[in-house]
Write an enzyme that holds these catalytic residues in place. Sequence first.
Site: not given
Ligand code: 13P
Ligand code: G3H
Ligand code: ZN
Length: 321
Positions: A50, A82-83, A134, A185, A222-223
């Site tokens: 990220s 990521d994001h 997204e 989260g 997906a956690s």
């Molecule tokens: P979680 O917070 O459910 O682990 O999701 C992680 C995520 O979507 C990272 O892009």
């Molecule tokens: O979707 C977000 C991920 O869990 C990454 O989180 O931006 O705190 O590194 P972060």
């Molecule tokens: Zn995410």
Amino acid sequence: MPLTHTRDLFAKALKGKYAIGAFNVNNMELLQAIVEACEEEKAPVILQISKGARQYANPVYLKKLIEAAISVTNIPIAVHLDHGDSFELCKQCIDEGFTSVMIDGSHLPFEKNVELTKRVVDYAHKHNCVVEGELGQLVGAQHDDGEEGGGYSKGGVYTHPDEAVEFVRLTGVDSLAVAIGNSHGAYKFKGEQHLDIERLKAIKKALVDAGLGDYPLVLHGASSVPRDVVAEINKYGGNLGSDTAGVPEADIEIARRTGCTKVNIDTDLRLAMTAAIRRVFAENPKEFDPRKYLGPARQKVKELVRHKVKNVLCCAGHAFD
Ligand code: 13P
Ligand code: G3H
Ligand code: ZN
């Protein structure tokens, strides 16, 4: 083995009806845990980084750590942003050699999201990189303001099946993260809420009907927020609320079978790491050697990743498909 493209991984996963785990990396112990687990389970893996991880660890350190991981394993590894929140950040990662980036324009109006995503796709595709977009907002399970009479109307926070088709067509994006009641989260749901699997099926069907084939969808958030791990954190001095809730693993399995080919997991890794570290500190208050608490933390994350790839994502054994 050189870095792999998610395009190759997704094609095989769609065929084999399994999902690829996309695990967030912030430091050496997390990286080692993920890669060792996937190596032992012979699972392909996506390492995702990220913007916050880049700020925390320094992109050069992360790049070198991943190079080290690649040199000690022969499983397929893709590296993904990521994001990504801007064209500039995506471009930086593409220029650094990431094989996949996410441009997250989900907070923008549809047309602006299309414009930003297409700009990233155009650059990425010229540089041998694939893009995840997204559509919809990851606000968790709630009444979708855009929904009327049980149908899917546009303008809500969840992904609309027809808009998904339009978005993919207009942007040329390689995979799509959907909003179906998922969120990031440790506090995802209240009470008996679930993912909107019917909507996921409708999105998948709309893409197939539009001639876009078995199109790869991505499940963020997906956690599963395992209760035993939360209990361990709280037993050893933590104070997580009693309202922690994740996506039940049974829901993830249904999502996987319905075409969520990339499944993002970060929070569960954070929880596992925290539980192990808290336990060491609680049981050995005199301990101050970082290896004595980061080692067990790495081991616990590794066990968690092994469980996910084997029992939930079912990508174990598919590294060399
Ligand atoms: P979680 O917070 O459910 O682990 O999701 C992680 C995520 O979507 C990272 O892009
Ligand atoms: O979707 C977000 C991920 O869990 C990454 O989180 O931006 O705190 O590194 P972060
Ligand atoms: Zn995410």
